[in-house]
Design an enzyme around this catalytic site. Structure first.
Site, PDB file in Angstrom:
ATOM      1  N   ASP A 116      29.787  66.600  95.793  1.00 42.56           N
ATOM      2  CA  ASP A 116      29.419  65.628  94.751  1.00 42.56           C
ATOM      3  C   ASP A 116      27.954  65.222  94.892  1.00 42.56           C
ATOM      4  O   ASP A 116      27.369  65.346  95.974  1.00 42.56           O
ATOM      5  CB  ASP A 116      30.276  64.364  94.876  1.00 42.56           C
ATOM      6  CG  ASP A 116      31.745  64.630  94.567  1.00 42.56           C
ATOM      7  OD1 ASP A 116      32.042  65.637  93.910  1.00 42.56           O
ATOM      8  OD2 ASP A 116      32.573  63.818  95.011  1.00 42.56           O
TER       9      ASP A 116
HETATM   10  N1  URA Z   1      35.694  65.586  98.312  1.00 40.87           N
HETATM   11  C1  URA Z   1      35.057  64.702  97.515  1.00 40.87           C
HETATM   12  O1  URA Z   1      35.649  63.736  97.061  1.00 40.87           O
HETATM   13  N2  URA Z   1      33.749  64.909  97.259  1.00 40.87           N
HETATM   14  C2  URA Z   1      33.037  65.930  97.784  1.00 40.87           C
HETATM   15  O2  URA Z   1      31.836  66.045  97.517  1.00 40.87           O
HETATM   16  C3  URA Z   1      33.710  66.839  98.596  1.00 40.87           C
HETATM   17  C4  URA Z   1      35.045  66.651  98.847  1.00 40.87           C
END
Ligand code: URA
Length: 270
Positions: A116
């Site tokens: 993310d």
């Molecule tokens: N899980 C999440 O919620 N975000 C990420 O970036 C990776 C795994």
């Protein structure tokens, strides 16, 4: 970005760049070789510094010896900082991981999976479509280790629910995972809680959770933690399969070493 019409990822390029990528000399050194009349393209001496060659078609020689770019697959890891998108191009011009990795040197490089915008940590890149796809295939069960700073302190019941699997909104139950609370003495604790144990706005104490999962659903960790009532405030990935995030500062990348490449290949050849 690689062009599907050029699966080797090689485009017409400036001759001095071609020579540098072929390992003949640095770009400057290659320019000197050109101006000295030592470089031929398809038998013709080329001294003009702006000249271009097509690596797939043109025959380049230096002092009569052929020069060519060996297209070995390239694999590297990036210590992704927060605030950049996991994409190789963004139509809105926002910062992306492509700004941080050597796309010029390694055409066709792409990220294996995604983190993310606000997640930091290990992001693997490869030019090998086969390797990338194999690592992402759900049947491969490639593990990823995350550390999450969360609101409140999950108790043993919450951790047990995470281990067994929790109901995710409209997505069914998560696969079994490993989950533990990290103590402030754990080296990974300070990665997400650099000022030590703290409190959220509501005065609630924070905690740091270590989570190992092998699924890769969107926002998976955040959703899993939310399902047990603890919001993720910061998220960091420190391991992907056999790879550990080592020898890097935030925002920097490095090529995988031989042992790391061998470990990835062993994983996908199982
Ligand atoms: N899980 C999440 O919620 N975000 C990420 O970036 C990776 C795994």
């Amino acid at each position: 970005m690689s062009d599907p019409l050029r699966p080797d990822g090689l485009y017409p390029m400036r001759l001095q760049r071609f020579l540098a990528r072929a390992g003949v000399a640095s770009r400057r050194g290659s320019e000197r070789l050109m101006t000295a009349g030592r470089v031929r393209v398809n038998g013709q001496v080329v001294t003009e510094l702006g000249s271009k060659v097509d690596p797939a078609r043109d025959v380049v020689t230096v002092d009569g010896r052929p020069a060519r770019i060996e297209e070995r697959p390239r694999h590297l890891m990036l210590y992704k900082p927060a605030g950049c998108l996991t994409t190789m191009s963004d139509p809105h011009g926002r910062p992306t991981v492509a700004d941080l990795v050597p796309c010029d040197e390694a055409p066709g490089l792409y990220p294996v999976g995604r983190l993310d915008l606000d997640t930091t940590g290990l992001l693997l890149f490869t030019t090998s479509g086969d390797l990338g796809q194999a690592l992402l295939h759900p049947s491969r069960h490639v593990t990823k280790h995350y550390v999450a700073l969360v609101s409140g302190t999950p108790d043993e019941r919450d951790l047990e629910r995470l281990r067994r699997g929790v109901e995710l909104e409209n997505e069914g139950v998560s696969a079994p995972a490993r989950a533990e609370l990290l103590s402030p003495g754990d080296p990974l604790f300070s990665v997400v809680a650099p000022r030590g144990p703290g409190r959220t706005g509501g005065g609630e104490r924070n905690a740091v959770v270590g989570l190992t999962i092998h699924e890769g659903r969107k926002h998976q960790v955040k959703k899993m933690m939310q399902a047990v009532g603890h919001k993720v405030l910061r998220l960091h990935r420190d391991a992907f399969g056999p790879l550990r995030l080592t020898r890097l500062v935030e925002g920097a990348w490095r090529d995988l070493d031989e042992a790391e490449v061998a470990a990835l290949e062993a994983l996908v050849s199982r």
